[in-house]
Structure formats: C-alpha cells, structure tokens
Design an enzyme around this catalytic site. Structure first.
Site, PDB file in Angstrom:
ATOM      1  N   GLN A  98       0.855  -1.180   0.000  1.00  0.00           N
ATOM      2  CA  GLN A  98       0.000   0.000   0.000  1.00  0.00           C
ATOM      3  C   GLN A  98       0.890   1.229   0.000  1.00  0.00           C
ATOM      4  OE1 GLN A  98      -3.640  -0.261   2.619  1.00  0.00           O
ATOM      5  NE2 GLN A  98      -2.288  -1.729   3.648  1.00  0.00           N
ATOM      6  N   CYS A 100      -8.699  11.232   0.702  1.00  0.00           N
ATOM      7  CA  CYS A 100     -10.166  11.187   0.468  1.00  0.00           C
ATOM      8  C   CYS A 100     -10.602  12.190  -0.574  1.00  0.00           C
ATOM      9  CB  CYS A 100     -10.889  11.477   1.758  1.00  0.00           C
ATOM     10  SG  CYS A 100     -10.585  10.193   2.978  1.00  0.00           S
TER      11      CYS A 100
END
Length: 86
Positions: A52, A86
C-alpha cells in the site's frame, strides 16, 4: 494487512492466500527512511503479496514507481494499492 510477523502467522497457521503490507508513506520512502522501506518486505512464504502506497502527489507516485520497477530495488510485489487521500 499487517506487519511481516503477523502476515507470516496468517499464512502459516491459517493459510492466507493473499497478504498485503502496511501502508507506506511515499515521501518517507523517497527520503530513504529504512523504517518505511521495511513495510514493503515480503517473506518467501507469501504467494500473492501487495503493498500500500500513500501520497497526495502524483509526481511522488511516479518516482516511487520508477524506483520499485528498478531491478536493483529487490522489492517483489504482485499488486499495489494506491491511497491518494479522500
């Protein structure tokens, strides 16, 4: 998803087919922080392994992709999960 010792337990005791390292911050990788690079280590028992990568900057992601693609990096992954916020 977890650190290397945890992933080894999941693989050896529970037969996990896919494992993934903890989220690594790309800026720290590019700065050469060894603690961040250790998040990308794969154990030989991990059949399918992913990493990740977190960065809000496309140029950083481009650079780390080039570094990881370099055969001298010794980083072997099957997939990459990119987190750009986000």
């Amino acid at each position: 998803v977890g650190n290397l010792p945890f992933r080894r337990i999941l693989k050896e005791l529970y037969g996990a087919d896919i494992t993934c390292g903890e989220m690594a911050v790309v800026g720290n990788l590019l700065e050469g922080r060894q603690s961040e690079w250790s998040l990308l280590k794969r154990h030989s028992s991990e059949d399918v392994f992913g990493i990740q990568l977190a960065s809000g900057y496309p140029d950083q992601l481009t650079r780390i992709s080039e570094v990881l693609a370099n055969s001298e990096s010794n980083i072997q992954v099957d997939f990459v999960d990119i987190n750009m916020g986000c």
